[in-house]
Write a protein that holds these residues in place. Structure first.
Motif, mmCIF file in Angstrom:
data_model
loop_
_atom_site.group_PDB
_atom_site.id
_atom_site.type_symbol
_atom_site.label_atom_id
_atom_site.label_comp_id
_atom_site.label_asym_id
_atom_site.label_seq_id
_atom_site.Cartn_x
_atom_site.Cartn_y
_atom_site.Cartn_z
ATOM 1 N N ALA A 72 38.906 24.345 40.080
ATOM 2 C CA ALA A 72 37.895 25.230 40.670
ATOM 3 C C ALA A 72 38.470 26.637 40.816
ATOM 4 C CB ALA A 72 37.468 24.699 42.024
ATOM 5 N N LYS A 73 37.671 27.627 40.387
ATOM 6 C CA LYS A 73 38.058 29.023 40.539
ATOM 7 C C LYS A 73 36.831 29.816 40.946
ATOM 8 C CE LYS A 73 41.916 29.104 37.456
ATOM 9 N NZ LYS A 73 42.555 29.574 36.272
ATOM 10 N N ALA A 74 37.062 30.771 41.821
ATOM 11 C CA ALA A 74 35.994 31.670 42.261
ATOM 12 C C ALA A 74 36.491 33.105 42.112
ATOM 13 C CB ALA A 74 35.621 31.390 43.704
ATOM 14 N N ARG A 75 35.539 34.021 41.953
ATOM 15 C CA ARG A 75 35.885 35.436 41.850
ATOM 16 C C ARG A 75 35.024 36.218 42.837
ATOM 17 N NH1 ARG A 75 34.603 36.558 36.744
ATOM 18 N NH2 ARG A 75 36.634 35.913 35.998
ATOM 19 N N CYS A 76 35.673 37.035 43.620
ATOM 20 C CA CYS A 76 34.971 37.895 44.562
ATOM 21 C C CYS A 76 34.307 39.017 43.785
ATOM 22 C CB CYS A 76 35.943 38.462 45.591
ATOM 23 S SG CYS A 76 35.142 39.594 46.767
ATOM 24 N N GLN A 77 33.024 39.201 44.002
ATOM 25 C CA GLN A 77 32.276 40.238 43.302
ATOM 26 C C GLN A 77 32.552 41.631 43.881
ATOM 27 O OE1 GLN A 77 30.278 39.372 40.464
ATOM 28 N NE2 GLN A 77 31.646 37.672 40.917
ATOM 29 N N THR A 78 33.185 41.675 45.053
ATOM 30 C CA THR A 78 33.492 42.952 45.700
ATOM 31 C C THR A 78 34.878 43.468 45.306
ATOM 32 O OG1 THR A 78 32.096 42.351 47.580
ATOM 33 C CG2 THR A 78 33.647 44.162 47.928
ATOM 34 N N CYS A 79 35.903 42.639 45.537
ATOM 35 C CA CYS A 79 37.273 43.096 45.263
ATOM 36 C C CYS A 79 37.869 42.498 43.988
ATOM 37 C CB CYS A 79 38.176 42.809 46.457
ATOM 38 S SG CYS A 79 38.567 41.065 46.685
ATOM 39 N N LEU A 80 37.141 41.594 43.332
ATOM 40 C CA LEU A 80 37.514 40.961 42.062
ATOM 41 C C LEU A 80 38.700 39.998 42.148
ATOM 42 C CD1 LEU A 80 36.977 43.964 39.632
ATOM 43 C CD2 LEU A 80 35.354 42.183 40.301
ATOM 44 N N LEU A 81 39.073 39.605 43.359
ATOM 45 C CA LEU A 81 40.132 38.612 43.509
ATOM 46 C C LEU A 81 39.647 37.278 42.947
ATOM 47 C CD1 LEU A 81 42.894 37.736 44.790
ATOM 48 C CD2 LEU A 81 41.528 36.966 46.745
ATOM 49 N N GLU A 82 40.491 36.618 42.155
ATOM 50 C CA GLU A 82 40.194 35.288 41.660
ATOM 51 C C GLU A 82 41.074 34.303 42.430
ATOM 52 O OE1 GLU A 82 40.515 33.356 37.392
ATOM 53 O OE2 GLU A 82 38.954 34.893 37.473
ATOM 54 N N PHE A 83 40.464 33.243 42.955
ATOM 55 C CA PHE A 83 41.200 32.292 43.794
ATOM 56 C C PHE A 83 40.614 30.893 43.649
ATOM 57 C CE2 PHE A 83 37.707 33.992 46.205
ATOM 58 C CZ PHE A 83 37.217 32.928 46.957
ATOM 59 N N THR A 84 41.312 29.917 44.211
ATOM 60 C CA THR A 84 40.867 28.525 44.191
ATOM 61 C C THR A 84 40.131 28.235 45.494
ATOM 62 O OG1 THR A 84 42.773 27.895 42.856
ATOM 63 C CG2 THR A 84 41.611 26.124 43.982
ATOM 64 N N PRO A 85 38.817 28.018 45.408
ATOM 65 C CA PRO A 85 38.041 27.742 46.625
ATOM 66 C C PRO A 85 38.117 26.260 47.004
ATOM 67 C CG PRO A 85 36.575 27.754 44.763
ATOM 68 C CD PRO A 85 37.947 28.088 44.234
ATOM 69 N N ASP A 86 37.892 25.979 48.282
ATOM 70 C CA ASP A 86 37.839 24.594 48.746
ATOM 71 C C ASP A 86 36.436 24.020 48.615
ATOM 72 O OD1 ASP A 86 40.517 24.642 49.444
ATOM 73 O OD2 ASP A 86 40.100 25.338 51.476
ATOM 74 N N TYR A 87 35.458 24.895 48.650
ATOM 75 C CA TYR A 87 34.055 24.488 48.615
ATOM 76 C C TYR A 87 33.290 25.382 47.653
ATOM 77 C CZ TYR A 87 35.579 22.342 52.970
ATOM 78 O OH TYR A 87 36.273 21.627 53.898
ATOM 79 N N ARG A 88 32.041 25.000 47.380
ATOM 80 C CA ARG A 88 31.190 25.812 46.491
ATOM 81 C C ARG A 88 30.863 27.176 47.100
ATOM 82 N NH1 ARG A 88 28.855 20.735 44.690
ATOM 83 N NH2 ARG A 88 28.973 20.763 42.423
ATOM 84 N N VAL A 89 30.667 27.218 48.389
ATOM 85 C CA VAL A 89 30.414 28.476 49.084
ATOM 86 C C VAL A 89 31.740 28.889 49.717
ATOM 87 C CG1 VAL A 89 29.115 29.622 50.900
ATOM 88 C CG2 VAL A 89 28.022 27.827 49.539
ATOM 89 N N ALA A 90 32.243 30.027 49.281
ATOM 90 C CA ALA A 90 33.573 30.426 49.744
ATOM 91 C C ALA A 90 33.598 31.884 50.164
ATOM 92 C CB ALA A 90 34.590 30.213 48.627
ATOM 93 N N LEU A 91 34.407 32.134 51.167
ATOM 94 C CA LEU A 91 34.689 33.504 51.579
ATOM 95 C C LEU A 91 35.901 33.981 50.793
ATOM 96 C CD1 LEU A 91 34.378 33.229 55.463
ATOM 97 C CD2 LEU A 91 32.686 34.130 53.860
ATOM 98 N N CYS A 92 35.882 35.238 50.411
ATOM 99 C CA CYS A 92 37.019 35.801 49.690
ATOM 100 C C CYS A 92 38.262 35.722 50.570
ATOM 101 C CB CYS A 92 36.738 37.244 49.306
ATOM 102 S SG CYS A 92 38.132 38.045 48.475
ATOM 103 N N GLN A 93 39.350 35.294 49.983
ATOM 104 C CA GLN A 93 40.603 35.159 50.727
ATOM 105 C C GLN A 93 41.269 36.510 50.996
ATOM 106 O OE1 GLN A 93 42.784 32.437 48.244
ATOM 107 N NE2 GLN A 93 41.615 30.674 48.961
ATOM 108 N N LYS A 94 40.788 37.551 50.320
ATOM 109 C CA LYS A 94 41.372 38.874 50.505
ATOM 110 C C LYS A 94 40.516 39.739 51.427
ATOM 111 C CE LYS A 94 42.920 42.894 47.843
ATOM 112 N NZ LYS A 94 42.969 43.463 46.481
ATOM 113 N N CYS A 95 39.234 39.904 51.078
ATOM 114 C CA CYS A 95 38.385 40.817 51.861
ATOM 115 C C CYS A 95 37.471 40.089 52.856
ATOM 116 C CB CYS A 95 37.563 41.714 50.938
ATOM 117 S SG CYS A 95 36.327 40.856 49.960
ATOM 118 N N GLY A 96 37.405 38.775 52.773
ATOM 119 C CA GLY A 96 36.642 37.986 53.733
ATOM 120 C C GLY A 96 35.135 37.982 53.540
ATOM 121 N N LEU A 97 34.651 38.608 52.474
ATOM 122 C CA LEU A 97 33.213 38.658 52.230
ATOM 123 C C LEU A 97 32.728 37.398 51.509
ATOM 124 C CD1 LEU A 97 32.887 42.385 51.116
ATOM 125 C CD2 LEU A 97 32.231 41.391 53.322
#
Length: 119
Positions: A72-97
């Motif tokens: 599983a990978k997610a990408r923040c549309q605000t800061c573009l951080l790519e990370f491994t989410p725990d769930y389908r709905v995830a808060l960005c691990q960097k900016c919290g959005l």
């Protein structure tokens, strides 16, 4: 355990395609299982063993199931951080959005299969 019905459908799909292509025996089925696909790989494997032991159709005890995990990978549309989410709905691990898009991890599909026209 919905994995029994999922495996039944996998075998049905592979069997139908194999028949069209003149394949009488399937030796290996390759399946992709995403971390967020709601499919439990261990339960899917148990369901496969159940059908494998029955020896019905084009699979038997020699047929193998190969499961490939899709991380599983997610990408923040605000800061573009790519990370491994725990769930389908995830808060960005960097900016919290909560402005994240799942990039991978939801896949569940038959990738390919191998077989021959011999019994």
């Amino acid at each position: 355990m919905h994995e029994m019905s999922l495996m039944s459908e996998i075998i049905k799909i592979v069997s139908e395609d194999a028949k069209v292509n003149g394949i009488r025996k399937v030796s290996k089925i390759h399946v992709i299982v995403g971390d967020l696909s709601n499919v439990l790989p261990d339960a899917l494997e148990l369901a496969f063993f159940h059908f494998q032991k029955q020896g019905l159709g084009i699979i038997d005890e020699t047929t193998e199931l190969e499961m490939m995990r899709e991380v599983a990978k997610a990408r923040c549309q605000t800061c573009l951080l790519e990370f491994t989410p725990d769930y389908r709905v995830a808060l960005c691990q960097k900016c919290g959005l909560p402005d994240c898009l799942l990039v991978s991890g939801e896949t569940f599909r038959v990738e390919s299969y191998e077989g021959s026209d011999e019994w």
